[in-house]
Design an enzyme around this catalytic site. Structure first.
Site, mmCIF file in Angstrom:
data_model
loop_
_atom_site.group_PDB
_atom_site.id
_atom_site.type_symbol
_atom_site.label_atom_id
_atom_site.label_comp_id
_atom_site.label_asym_id
_atom_site.label_seq_id
_atom_site.Cartn_x
_atom_site.Cartn_y
_atom_site.Cartn_z
ATOM 1 N N ILE A 1 -2.297 8.602 2.919
ATOM 2 C CA ILE A 1 -1.156 8.063 2.175
ATOM 3 C C ILE A 1 -0.381 9.163 1.463
ATOM 4 O O ILE A 1 0.858 9.129 1.406
ATOM 5 C CB ILE A 1 -1.624 6.975 1.168
ATOM 6 C CG1 ILE A 1 -0.432 6.285 0.505
ATOM 7 C CG2 ILE A 1 -2.575 7.543 0.139
ATOM 8 C CD1 ILE A 1 0.409 5.473 1.440
ATOM 9 N N LYS B 1 9.229 -4.026 15.609
ATOM 10 C CA LYS B 1 9.600 -2.752 14.993
ATOM 11 C C LYS B 1 10.600 -1.993 15.876
ATOM 12 O O LYS B 1 11.550 -1.373 15.371
ATOM 13 C CB LYS B 1 8.355 -1.903 14.744
ATOM 14 C CG LYS B 1 7.494 -2.384 13.582
ATOM 15 C CD LYS B 1 8.195 -2.182 12.243
ATOM 16 C CE LYS B 1 7.243 -2.355 11.076
ATOM 17 N NZ LYS B 1 7.882 -2.082 9.772
ATOM 18 N N ASN C 1 4.355 -4.884 -10.501
ATOM 19 C CA ASN C 1 3.013 -4.343 -10.299
ATOM 20 C C ASN C 1 2.555 -3.665 -11.590
ATOM 21 O O ASN C 1 3.175 -2.703 -12.040
ATOM 22 C CB ASN C 1 3.043 -3.340 -9.146
ATOM 23 C CG ASN C 1 1.657 -2.866 -8.742
ATOM 24 O OD1 ASN C 1 0.734 -2.866 -9.542
ATOM 25 N ND2 ASN C 1 1.523 -2.448 -7.491
ATOM 26 N N CYS D 1 10.036 -0.392 3.106
ATOM 27 C CA CYS D 1 8.607 -0.517 3.433
ATOM 28 C C CYS D 1 8.195 -1.962 3.685
ATOM 29 O O CYS D 1 7.146 -2.208 4.290
ATOM 30 C CB CYS D 1 7.754 0.038 2.294
ATOM 31 S SG CYS D 1 8.053 1.762 1.877
ATOM 32 N N ALA D 2 8.982 -2.917 3.197
ATOM 33 C CA ALA D 2 8.609 -4.322 3.338
ATOM 34 C C ALA D 2 8.554 -4.709 4.808
ATOM 35 O O ALA D 2 9.416 -4.333 5.598
ATOM 36 C CB ALA D 2 9.606 -5.209 2.595
ATOM 37 N N ALA D 3 7.530 -5.474 5.177
ATOM 38 C CA ALA D 3 7.372 -5.866 6.576
ATOM 39 C C ALA D 3 6.339 -6.978 6.680
ATOM 40 O O ALA D 3 5.530 -7.183 5.772
ATOM 41 C CB ALA D 3 6.915 -4.677 7.416
ATOM 42 N N TYR E 1 4.198 -7.306 17.157
ATOM 43 C CA TYR E 1 4.488 -6.454 16.000
ATOM 44 C C TYR E 1 5.228 -5.194 16.433
ATOM 45 O O TYR E 1 6.281 -4.844 15.877
ATOM 46 C CB TYR E 1 3.188 -6.100 15.278
ATOM 47 C CG TYR E 1 3.354 -5.076 14.184
ATOM 48 C CD1 TYR E 1 3.937 -5.422 12.977
ATOM 49 C CD2 TYR E 1 2.919 -3.765 14.355
ATOM 50 C CE1 TYR E 1 4.089 -4.481 11.957
ATOM 51 C CE2 TYR E 1 3.067 -2.821 13.350
ATOM 52 C CZ TYR E 1 3.647 -3.184 12.153
ATOM 53 O OH TYR E 1 3.802 -2.253 11.162
ATOM 54 N N PHE F 1 0.828 -1.209 0.000
ATOM 55 C CA PHE F 1 0.000 0.000 0.000
ATOM 56 C C PHE F 1 0.862 1.259 0.000
ATOM 57 O O PHE F 1 0.686 2.159 -0.822
ATOM 58 C CB PHE F 1 -0.919 -0.043 1.226
ATOM 59 C CG PHE F 1 -1.827 1.141 1.370
ATOM 60 C CD1 PHE F 1 -2.600 1.593 0.310
ATOM 61 C CD2 PHE F 1 -1.928 1.801 2.580
ATOM 62 C CE1 PHE F 1 -3.444 2.683 0.446
ATOM 63 C CE2 PHE F 1 -2.770 2.891 2.736
ATOM 64 C CZ PHE F 1 -3.532 3.337 1.669
#
Length: 318
Positions: free
Chosen positions: A210, A148, A39, A72-74, A144, A14
């Protein structure tokens, strides 16, 4: 002028997808999108690299020439995690994989590593009028948030060892076109016109659209004052749950059918049903102070909440 190459991990997600679009349109940057697959919604001009298993992958083939990594990957937060050891699963991706990438980035001469963390590092709730600050003592309450925090701490140690600049951004709930999860569910409920018992909630919660989050990321990519700093992201306008629902309904051009049920009664009902976590998100407060980004970076959220909700509803598939 040579354009800076920006590597974005999680480029299909996202946040990553929105960031790739902005990077491509930026005159000073070029986008290198790292993901498991291409994408089709990416604009022309995006260079793609296949992202393998992050915790063991070798990134040397495509880190050469990269100026900044935006990670951003997580493994994202889920309400009902069914794995036997949630902390271990979060640590694999959010800690070990992050630090694997960051170490290789430092070795390759990457100047800056920007990590998208979470407000959950600060905690789950605030007293109304007492927002979280970047200098607060971290107090994560779930696996989570803990993962982080561990990643943040490892990155800051790496900055001291290697000289690579680290920037950490902790967003609260992010909304916008294509949003999933709880926010998408909220939009669906409002769109159906169902009466909701949420017409008398007087909490305050910070959100970040966003477009505002991506704008802050762009500012942090090359602003000198962002180096080795932690920032909280937000729209700068805090809403109660009641105000948020009314805002979503207004963006849809629909009436908000909200029944004024006391929050204490809703909280009791949620406890009896085993839905305390859901009640906390709907009834509790969680505010963030974005003053540090304003003062150090001269940043202001460019999109109002009203406009952000309009864009979200207009362009959302939910």
């Amino acid at each position: 002028m040579t354009r800076q190459k920006i590597l974005i991990t999680g480029a299909n997600g996202f946040i990553g997808t929105a960031l790739v679009r902005r990077i491509v349109d930026h005159s000073n940057f070029s986008a290198l999108a790292a993901s498991r697959k291409i994408n089709p919604d990416w604009p022309l001009g995006v260079e793609h690299v296949h992202l393998a298993e992050l915790e063991t992958a070798c990134f040397s083939d495509f880190l050469s020439g990269v100026d900044t990594v935006v990670h951003c990957a997580a493994r994202v937060h889920v309400m009902s995690d069914q794995v036997p050891d949630p902390l271990f699963e979060f640590q694999k991706i959010n800690v070990h994989a992050t630090l694997n990438l960051a170490r290789q980035a430092a070795a390759a001469g990457v100047r800056r590593f920007l990590f998208i963390s979470s407000v959950k590092v600060n905690g789950e709730s605030t007293e109304q009028g007492k927002p979280f600050s970047p200098i607060d003592v971290p107090a994560p309450e779930d696996p989570y948030g803990l993962s982080k925090l561990e990643a943040e701490q490892g990155l800051m140690r790496l900055a001291g060892e290697t000289g690579m600049e680290i920037v950490i951004i902790r967003p609260p709930l992010v909304y916008g076109p294509g949003v999933k999860g709880n926010f998408a569910s909220l939009i669906k409920l409002v769109s159906k016109g169902l009466p909701l018992p949420l017409g008398a909630i007087h909490n305050k919660r910070s959100l970040v659209g966003i477009d505002n989050l991506v704008d802050l990321i762009i500012r942090c990519i090359d602003h000198p004052a962002a180096a080795n700093q932690v920032f909280l992201a937000g729209d700068g306008e805090d809403l109660s749950t009641t105000e948020l629902l009314r805002g979503v309904a207004e963006a849809m051009g629909r009436p908000a059918r909200l029944i004024p049920v006391p929050a204490a009664l809703l909280s009791l009902g949620a406890a009896l049903l085993g839905k305390r976590a859901v009640a906390q998100r709907l009834l509790g407060s969680l505010q963030v102070d974005i003053g540090k980004a304003r003062e150090l970076l001269g940043w202001e959220p460019p999109v109002s909440v009203k406009e952000g909700l309009r864009r979200c509803v207009r362009d959302s598939s939910v």
